[in-house]
Design a protein around this motif. Structure first.
Motif: not given
Length: 151
Positions: A70-71, A73, A102-103, A131-135
């Motif tokens: 997760f990145t 916010d 980044r993560v 959550i801003s980004e999720l991989e």
């Protein structure tokens, strides 16, 4: 600082954590009372944090493991705290790690099967705050798990 006797004791405990103190002492060529005192000192100093059972979650019917990166916010100063508070409440989250870079956060999630994972993902993971980004990375195999330290 650890001396050679402490290191010998720790190596023996790693090799056989259930061994009685008398057996550990014998393997380390020291008296049982000395070994017991050293182990207690190692516990008190935080070097030896305890002993625990290692449960194979696959034997309990969990067949899927996913690593979620997760990145967050970070415009909200409480983003980390609120995210971690919610993530801790999900029983299938077996590990939480935070990072610089980044993560921001990694969760290890287990599920019985893909249907169970999809349900967890939709109903619990995607509802985590900030959550801003999720991989998602599907776990395929564990090649090495270091349960023994090079002491």
């Amino acid at each position: 600082m650890l001396d050679d006797a402490d290191r010998r004791l720790l190596r023996q405990m790693q090799a056989d954590p259930e061994a009685p103190v008398s057996e550990l002492a014998e393997r380390c060529a020291m008296q049982p009372g000395t070994a017991a005192r050293r182990l207690e000192r190692l516990r008190e100093s935080g070097v030896l944090k305890g002993q625990h059972a290692v449960i194979d979650w696959q034997q309990l019917g969990f067949a899927v493991e996913v690593s979620l990166r997760f990145t967050l916010d970070k415009t909200n100063p409480r983003a980390f705290d609120e995210f971690l508070e919610q993530a801790r409440r999900i029983p299938e989250v077996i590990a939480i790690q935070t990072f610089l870079g980044r993560v921001d956060v990694r969760l290890s999630v287990i599920a019985r099967d893909m249907g169970h994972y999809q349900s967890l993902y939709r109903d619990q993971i995607l509802t985590l705050p900030h959550i801003s980004e999720l991989e998602a990375l599907m776990h395929v195999a564990t090649i090495k798990t270091a349960e023994r330290l090079p002491i």
